[in-house]
Design a protein around this motif. Sequence first.
Motif, PDB file in Angstrom:
ATOM      1  N   SER A  27       0.814  -1.214   0.000  1.00  0.00           N
ATOM      2  CA  SER A  27       0.000   0.000   0.000  1.00  0.00           C
ATOM      3  C   SER A  27       0.850   1.268   0.000  1.00  0.00           C
ATOM      4  O   SER A  27       0.325   2.347   0.257  1.00  0.00           O
ATOM      5  CB  SER A  27      -0.920  -0.010   1.228  1.00  0.00           C
ATOM      6  N   ALA A  28       2.119   1.159  -0.284  1.00  0.00           N
ATOM      7  CA  ALA A  28       3.007   2.330  -0.329  1.00  0.00           C
ATOM      8  C   ALA A  28       2.638   3.220  -1.508  1.00  0.00           C
ATOM      9  O   ALA A  28       1.957   2.793  -2.447  1.00  0.00           O
ATOM     10  CB  ALA A  28       4.456   1.875  -0.444  1.00  0.00           C
ATOM     11  N   SER A  29       3.122   4.457  -1.460  1.00  0.00           N
ATOM     12  CA  SER A  29       2.857   5.383  -2.561  1.00  0.00           C
ATOM     13  C   SER A  29       3.585   4.917  -3.824  1.00  0.00           C
ATOM     14  O   SER A  29       4.518   4.109  -3.757  1.00  0.00           O
ATOM     15  CB  SER A  29       3.345   6.784  -2.187  1.00  0.00           C
ATOM     16  N   ALA A  30       3.167   5.449  -4.947  1.00  0.00           N
ATOM     17  CA  ALA A  30       3.789   5.079  -6.218  1.00  0.00           C
ATOM     18  C   ALA A  30       5.266   5.454  -6.228  1.00  0.00           C
ATOM     19  O   ALA A  30       6.101   4.694  -6.727  1.00  0.00           O
ATOM     20  CB  ALA A  30       3.057   5.744  -7.376  1.00  0.00           C
ATOM     21  N   MET A  31       5.595   6.611  -5.666  1.00  0.00           N
ATOM     22  CA  MET A  31       6.998   7.033  -5.625  1.00  0.00           C
ATOM     23  C   MET A  31       7.804   6.110  -4.710  1.00  0.00           C
ATOM     24  O   MET A  31       8.931   5.736  -5.045  1.00  0.00           O
ATOM     25  CB  MET A  31       7.102   8.478  -5.123  1.00  0.00           C
ATOM     26  N   GLY A  32       7.231   5.722  -3.580  1.00  0.00           N
ATOM     27  CA  GLY A  32       7.910   4.800  -2.676  1.00  0.00           C
ATOM     28  C   GLY A  32       8.175   3.449  -3.332  1.00  0.00           C
ATOM     29  O   GLY A  32       9.251   2.871  -3.190  1.00  0.00           O
ATOM     30  N   LYS A  33       7.182   2.960  -4.051  1.00  0.00           N
ATOM     31  CA  LYS A  33       7.347   1.689  -4.768  1.00  0.00           C
ATOM     32  C   LYS A  33       8.452   1.800  -5.811  1.00  0.00           C
ATOM     33  O   LYS A  33       9.304   0.908  -5.922  1.00  0.00           O
ATOM     34  CB  LYS A  33       6.045   1.294  -5.455  1.00  0.00           C
ATOM     35  N   ALA A  34       8.451   2.893  -6.563  1.00  0.00           N
ATOM     36  CA  ALA A  34       9.457   3.086  -7.613  1.00  0.00           C
ATOM     37  C   ALA A  34      10.864   3.147  -7.021  1.00  0.00           C
ATOM     38  O   ALA A  34      11.795   2.535  -7.553  1.00  0.00           O
ATOM     39  CB  ALA A  34       9.154   4.353  -8.401  1.00  0.00           C
ATOM     40  N   ILE A  35      11.002   3.846  -5.905  1.00  0.00           N
ATOM     41  CA  ILE A  35      12.317   3.945  -5.265  1.00  0.00           C
ATOM     42  C   ILE A  35      12.791   2.582  -4.795  1.00  0.00           C
ATOM     43  O   ILE A  35      13.948   2.200  -5.015  1.00  0.00           O
ATOM     44  CB  ILE A  35      12.273   4.964  -4.109  1.00  0.00           C
ATOM     45  N   ILE A  49      18.360  -6.711   1.702  1.00  0.00           N
ATOM     46  CA  ILE A  49      18.468  -6.642   3.161  1.00  0.00           C
ATOM     47  C   ILE A  49      17.801  -5.375   3.678  1.00  0.00           C
ATOM     48  O   ILE A  49      17.063  -5.410   4.678  1.00  0.00           O
ATOM     49  CB  ILE A  49      19.939  -6.745   3.596  1.00  0.00           C
ATOM     50  N   ALA A  50      18.025  -4.246   3.010  1.00  0.00           N
ATOM     51  CA  ALA A  50      17.369  -2.994   3.411  1.00  0.00           C
ATOM     52  C   ALA A  50      15.852  -3.121   3.280  1.00  0.00           C
ATOM     53  O   ALA A  50      15.106  -2.636   4.130  1.00  0.00           O
ATOM     54  CB  ALA A  50      17.895  -1.843   2.563  1.00  0.00           C
ATOM     55  N   TRP A  51      15.398  -3.771   2.217  1.00  0.00           N
ATOM     56  CA  TRP A  51      13.960  -3.973   2.019  1.00  0.00           C
ATOM     57  C   TRP A  51      13.370  -4.812   3.156  1.00  0.00           C
ATOM     58  O   TRP A  51      12.280  -4.529   3.640  1.00  0.00           O
ATOM     59  CB  TRP A  51      13.713  -4.642   0.674  1.00  0.00           C
ATOM     60  N   LEU A  52      14.104  -5.843   3.593  1.00  0.00           N
ATOM     61  CA  LEU A  52      13.622  -6.664   4.702  1.00  0.00           C
ATOM     62  C   LEU A  52      13.456  -5.842   5.975  1.00  0.00           C
ATOM     63  O   LEU A  52      12.499  -6.033   6.727  1.00  0.00           O
ATOM     64  CB  LEU A  52      14.597  -7.813   4.982  1.00  0.00           C
ATOM     65  N   ILE A  53      14.383  -4.917   6.205  1.00  0.00           N
ATOM     66  CA  ILE A  53      14.362  -4.139   7.441  1.00  0.00           C
ATOM     67  C   ILE A  53      13.416  -2.940   7.343  1.00  0.00           C
ATOM     68  O   ILE A  53      12.622  -2.688   8.253  1.00  0.00           O
ATOM     69  CB  ILE A  53      15.777  -3.670   7.784  1.00  0.00           C
ATOM     70  N   PHE A  54      13.504  -2.184   6.235  1.00  0.00           N
ATOM     71  CA  PHE A  54      12.797  -0.909   6.129  1.00  0.00           C
ATOM     72  C   PHE A  54      11.686  -0.880   5.086  1.00  0.00           C
ATOM     73  O   PHE A  54      11.019   0.126   4.957  1.00  0.00           O
ATOM     74  CB  PHE A  54      13.790   0.206   5.763  1.00  0.00           C
ATOM     75  N   GLY A  55      11.510  -1.941   4.355  1.00  0.00           N
ATOM     76  CA  GLY A  55      10.585  -1.942   3.228  1.00  0.00           C
ATOM     77  C   GLY A  55       9.140  -1.729   3.600  1.00  0.00           C
ATOM     78  O   GLY A  55       8.757  -1.819   4.765  1.00  0.00           O
ATOM     79  N   PRO A  56       8.319  -1.445   2.590  1.00  0.00           N
ATOM     80  CA  PRO A  56       6.894  -1.206   2.835  1.00  0.00           C
ATOM     81  C   PRO A  56       6.202  -2.478   3.322  1.00  0.00           C
ATOM     82  O   PRO A  56       6.518  -3.577   2.905  1.00  0.00           O
ATOM     83  CB  PRO A  56       6.356  -0.783   1.464  1.00  0.00           C
ATOM     84  N   ARG A  57       5.269  -2.284   4.208  1.00  0.00           N
ATOM     85  CA  ARG A  57       4.492  -3.409   4.734  1.00  0.00           C
ATOM     86  C   ARG A  57       3.145  -3.453   4.026  1.00  0.00           C
ATOM     87  O   ARG A  57       2.586  -2.424   3.650  1.00  0.00           O
ATOM     88  CB  ARG A  57       4.280  -3.248   6.234  1.00  0.00           C
ATOM     89  N   SER A  58       2.609  -4.631   3.889  1.00  0.00           N
ATOM     90  CA  SER A  58       1.336  -4.801   3.173  1.00  0.00           C
ATOM     91  C   SER A  58       0.170  -4.236   3.938  1.00  0.00           C
ATOM     92  O   SER A  58      -0.030  -4.296   5.060  1.00  0.00           O
ATOM     93  CB  SER A  58       1.078  -6.282   2.912  1.00  0.00           C
TER      94      SER A  58
END
Length: 58
Positions: A27-35, A49-58
Amino acid sequence: MGIEVGLLGLILLVLVVYAIIKTVGSSASAMGKAIWIVVLLVFPFVGFIAWLIFGPRS
């Protein structure tokens, strides 16, 4: 040594594709997803690894 590196590369590819699919479905913003997708494609190991720690949650 070649087969081990190939197997690790394949595992990393599967993990990055999984992270991209989960990011697109979040449910992240389009810009967040693109980044996140760019980070995962440019820096696969560190990005995952960064995605696992800081990535968007569903």
